[in-house]
Each structure stands twice: as structure tokens, then as C-alpha cells.
Design an enzyme around this catalytic site. Structure first.
Site, PDB file in Angstrom:
ATOM      1  CG  HIS A  51      -2.043   0.945   1.156  1.00  0.00           C
ATOM      2  ND1 HIS A  51      -2.004   2.217   1.674  1.00  0.00           N
ATOM      3  CD2 HIS A  51      -3.271   0.813   0.619  1.00  0.00           C
ATOM      4  CE1 HIS A  51      -3.166   2.819   1.480  1.00  0.00           C
ATOM      5  NE2 HIS A  51      -3.954   1.980   0.847  1.00  0.00           N
ATOM      6  CB  ILE A  57       0.191   6.475   1.716  1.00  0.00           C
ATOM      7  CG1 ILE A  57      -0.915   5.661   1.043  1.00  0.00           C
ATOM      8  CG2 ILE A  57       0.967   7.275   0.696  1.00  0.00           C
ATOM      9  CD1 ILE A  57      -1.976   6.525   0.387  1.00  0.00           C
ATOM     10  N   GLY A  60      -6.105   4.826   5.159  1.00  0.00           N
ATOM     11  CA  GLY A  60      -7.070   5.620   5.915  1.00  0.00           C
ATOM     12  C   GLY A  60      -7.786   4.822   6.986  1.00  0.00           C
ATOM     13  CB  VAL A  61      -9.178   1.361   7.168  1.00  0.00           C
ATOM     14  CG1 VAL A  61     -10.204   1.518   6.071  1.00  0.00           C
ATOM     15  CG2 VAL A  61      -7.999   0.554   6.692  1.00  0.00           C
ATOM     16  CD  GLU A  65      -9.179   0.070  15.357  1.00  0.00           C
ATOM     17  OE1 GLU A  65      -9.054  -0.314  16.541  1.00  0.00           O
ATOM     18  OE2 GLU A  65     -10.278   0.061  14.760  1.00  0.00           O
TER      19      GLU A  65
END
Length: 162
Positions: A51, A57, A60-61, A65
């Protein structure tokens, strides 16, 4: 006059454990309504190989969290024990800039103002919204509202040693 609560061992306030414990350090305000938490995502984490290869990077998840875990710390702080909170929804999520592995992310999380402090002290079984903003340095990287279900149990993981 009370002082802010410094949390050097977030695992003492959360049911999460490595590799899914993202809060490295936190400070809970004197009134217990705001937490400022930090997280540094390890560049060696295998997720960054995919990723994105050559241009990693932080997903976003994982940022969401991290914010949810910081919110859960407020629940545990007010309960005086580790509360198991579940992330059950998000609202108004905006990613403003890319976060790279190794960068320090700082988030400020608070119970949504329209709910009031009493909601934090209430019994379990509620869904509570927490508003958050996160920065890398002075640059905002995201904002979100996370909805945490205050489960009717103390986290089992806390019975184990960290």
C-alpha cells in the site's frame, strides 16, 4: 487542582494489543473529556509493501482505527477500568493529506459536544460519537467522527500481561 493524565502504556487502557494497538502515547485532559494521542506507523510493517509499492502511505482505515482507539481510552478513563468499545460507524471523514510510514500522527479526540460529559459516565449499551482531528506536524491529515459502542463488558484481553 488535578493534572492531565499521562498514558505511557495505552495497553493498560485498551483491549487492543500489538500488532493492532496504534496508540503509542496519550494525554487525557484534566476534565477527562479530551484525549491527545500519538501514533507512529512502523515503516517495516508488511502492509506498506502493498500500500503502495514504492510509494507507501498509511491506509485511511488504520488512521480511523487509531482515532477509535483514542476515543475508547476516554471510555476506559471514565469507567476506571478497561472498557471494550467497538467502532460501529464513521461520519464526516475527510483525508486532507497523505500520511507516510514513520511520521508521527497526533490526534485530538473528544465526545461530540451535543452529547455532554454525562454520556461518558453513563452505563454501557450506548453508541457515543467522538469528534477527532489529526495532524502530522502542523498539517491536518484528517478529521472524522467515530461512533463507539460502549459494550457491556470489561475487556478480557486486559487479564493477560501486555
Amino acid at each position: 487542582m488535578s493534572t492531565p493524565h499521562i498514558v505511557d502504556r495505552p495497553d493498560a487502557m485498551l483491549a487492543h494489543r500489538k500488532p493492532f494497538l496504534f496508540v503509542d502515547h496519550a494525554v487525557i485532559s484534566q476534565d477527562g473529556n479530551v484525549v491527545k494521542a500519538t501514533c507512529t506507523f512502523d515503516p517495516a510493517d508488511p502492509v506498506f509493501k502493498g500500500h503502495f509499492p514504492g510509494d507507501p502511505i498509511v491506509p485511511g482505515v488504520l488512521l480511523i482505527e487509531f482515532i477509535a482507539q483514542a476515543a475508547n481510552m476516554l471510555l476506559s478513563h471514565h469507567a476506571g477500568t478497561v472498557v471494550q468499545g467497538y467502532l460501529v460507524g464513521t461520519d464526516d471523514v475527510r483525508f486532507n493529506s497523505v500520511v507516510r510510514p514513520g511520521e508521527v500522527v497526533t490526534a485530538e479526540v473528544r465526545l461530540a459536544q451535543d452529547r455532554g460529559e454525562r454520556a461518558l459516565r453513563a452505563n454501557s449499551g450506548q453508541i457515543l460519537p467522538f469528534r477527532a482531528v489529526a495532524f502530522v506536524g502542523n498539517k491536518r491529515c484528517m478529521r472524522a467522527t467515530v461512533n463507539i459502542y460502549h459494550a457491556n463488558k470489561v475487556a478480557e484481553a486486559t487479564k493477560e500481561t501486555a
